[in-house]
Design a protein around this motif. Structure first.
Motif, PDB file in Angstrom:
ATOM      1  N   ARG A  90     -34.588 110.438  57.858  1.00  0.00           N
ATOM      2  CA  ARG A  90     -34.874 111.197  56.891  1.00  0.00           C
ATOM      3  C   ARG A  90     -35.046 112.721  57.080  1.00  0.00           C
ATOM      4  NH1 ARG A  90     -40.448 112.020  55.754  1.00  0.00           N
ATOM      5  NH2 ARG A  90     -40.403 111.251  53.459  1.00  0.00           N
ATOM      6  N   HIS A  91     -35.274 113.081  58.530  1.00  0.00           N
ATOM      7  CA  HIS A  91     -35.346 114.157  59.059  1.00  0.00           C
ATOM      8  C   HIS A  91     -33.945 114.943  59.034  1.00  0.00           C
ATOM      9  CE1 HIS A  91     -36.035 117.827  61.684  1.00  0.00           C
ATOM     10  NE2 HIS A  91     -35.142 117.386  62.414  1.00  0.00           N
ATOM     11  N   PRO A  94     -32.532 114.677  54.398  1.00  0.00           N
ATOM     12  CA  PRO A  94     -33.638 114.666  53.761  1.00  0.00           C
ATOM     13  C   PRO A  94     -33.299 114.001  52.029  1.00  0.00           C
ATOM     14  CG  PRO A  94     -33.414 116.643  54.359  1.00  0.00           C
ATOM     15  CD  PRO A  94     -31.995 116.114  54.777  1.00  0.00           C
ATOM     16  N   ARG A  97     -35.784 110.853  51.624  1.00  0.00           N
ATOM     17  CA  ARG A  97     -37.182 110.972  51.372  1.00  0.00           C
ATOM     18  C   ARG A  97     -37.445 110.418  50.013  1.00  0.00           C
ATOM     19  NH1 ARG A  97     -37.852 116.909  54.298  1.00  0.00           N
ATOM     20  NH2 ARG A  97     -37.307 116.270  56.318  1.00  0.00           N
ATOM     21  N   ASP A  98     -38.737 109.943  50.142  1.00  0.00           N
ATOM     22  CA  ASP A  98     -39.339 109.312  48.895  1.00  0.00           C
ATOM     23  C   ASP A  98     -38.247 108.205  48.191  1.00  0.00           C
ATOM     24  OD1 ASP A  98     -41.645 109.191  47.264  1.00  0.00           O
ATOM     25  OD2 ASP A  98     -40.620 110.370  45.726  1.00  0.00           O
ATOM     26  N   ASN A  99     -37.606 107.555  48.827  1.00  0.00           N
ATOM     27  CA  ASN A  99     -36.845 106.481  48.201  1.00  0.00           C
ATOM     28  C   ASN A  99     -37.611 105.216  47.983  1.00  0.00           C
ATOM     29  OD1 ASN A  99     -36.551 104.345  50.436  1.00  0.00           O
ATOM     30  ND2 ASN A  99     -35.439 105.927  51.636  1.00  0.00           N
ATOM     31  N   GLU A 102     -39.436 103.531  50.789  1.00  0.00           N
ATOM     32  CA  GLU A 102     -40.638 104.080  51.181  1.00  0.00           C
ATOM     33  C   GLU A 102     -41.794 103.864  50.376  1.00  0.00           C
ATOM     34  OE1 GLU A 102     -39.916 108.128  52.034  1.00  0.00           O
ATOM     35  OE2 GLU A 102     -38.512 107.819  53.672  1.00  0.00           O
ATOM     36  N   ASP A 122     -39.531 107.155  60.780  1.00  0.00           N
ATOM     37  CA  ASP A 122     -38.561 106.077  60.101  1.00  0.00           C
ATOM     38  C   ASP A 122     -37.411 105.948  61.170  1.00  0.00           C
ATOM     39  OD1 ASP A 122     -37.405 108.585  59.870  1.00  0.00           O
ATOM     40  OD2 ASP A 122     -36.412 107.957  57.903  1.00  0.00           O
TER      41      ASP A 122
END
Length: 280
Positions: A90-91, A94, A97-99, A102, A122
């Motif tokens: 995720r870094h 991006p 992120r917030d899938n 998650e 992650d």
């Protein structure tokens, strides 16, 4: 007592959440792990799988040691990887992120370790077929992490993107071992982990190793001190792909970041680690 359909619907997938039973919560704290079925549906897995494959094919650049073989040395050529490892995806992308995974894992973690549960790191892992050396050695996660962290309790959620069983190297745990504290570890290769990230812990005949087979879409959740690992992939044609998200308290994550610890293999170690408690 027969459980009514209405009562049964109170548990499991509920939109962005996955509601645990009291028995599942109790098992996590007693045994150090739980297995949860059908956390993600087939339709919900599809977009995650597309992103996962980009990393596992080596198509995401600039990762340094965060893209490596988790069963071998850092300098192993990609074509020879057995256990493909992509840390902090995720870094590097991006869009992950917030899938939905998650969000559901966050819901599970809040129920297990408290309302401040915060995503710590992650990881994507993939055992290639016909790779009996794709072994993730037995270890405790806390052995890799800094000392002095507040509230170290962790909920590490591992999503199966393939059916996992002993043939393709499913997770193995020693139930209850989290209650025995941190065991002596040793670097698997070299003396200071400069050649490989891997640590290993000894198990004995007194350790009841339990295998945790999963169906695609199921997850395991384990804590930071349970002894766990997985065997190689002896299947001639099946992968074992796993998407990991780990949650710790906000105070713990804030402390880690304040000392420069991000879980990246590229971090320059400038903090006290548990290696002082480990044996080479």
């Amino acid at each position: 007592m027969k459980v009514s359909a209405k009562m049964a619907q109170q548990f499991g997938r509920q939109g962005d959440e996955y509601i645990l039973t009291p028995e599942e919560i109790a098992q996590f704290h007693r045994d150090g792990y739980i297995t949860l079925c059908s956390v993600m549906t087939e339709d919900e897995l599809a977009p995650l799988e597309t992103e996962f494959e980009r990393f596992i094919r080596g198509e995401v650049g600039g990762m340094g040691k965060d893209f490596c073989d988790m069963s071998g040395p850092y300098d192993r050529a990609f074509e020879n990887f057995s256990l493909v490892n992509a840390v902090l995806p995720r870094h590097y992308d991006p869009r992950l992120r917030d899938n939905l995974y998650e969000r559901r894992a966050a819901s599970i973690s809040r129920q297990l370790i408290g309302e401040t549960a915060t995503l710590d790191y992650d990881q994507f892992l993939a055992k290639r077929p016909a790779k009996p050396d794709a072994v993730f050695t037995m270890h405790q996660d806390l052995g890799y992490w800094p000392t002095g962290t507040p509230e170290p309790l962790t909920a590490t959620c591992s999503l199966a993107l393939d059916d996992a069983d002993p043939e393709n190297g499913c997770l193995k745990v020693v139930p209850g071992s989290q209650k025995q504290g941190l065991r002596p570890h040793r670097p698997l290769m070299g003396e200071d982990r400069s050649d490989s990230h891997i640590l290993s812990v000894e198990i004995t005949d007194a350790d009841p190793v339990v295998e945790l087979p999963l169906k695609r879409g199921d997850i395991t959740v384990h804590d930071e001190l349970i002894v766990h690992g997985s065997g190689g992939n002896t299947s001639p044609d099946r992968w074992r792909r796993t998407y990991i998200v780990a949650f710790r308290s906000k105070a713990c994550v804030d402390f880690e970041r304040s000392i420069g610890f991000t879980h990246s293999h590229n971090d320059t170690i400038a903090w006290e680690t548990h290696l002082a408690a480990l044996t080479a």
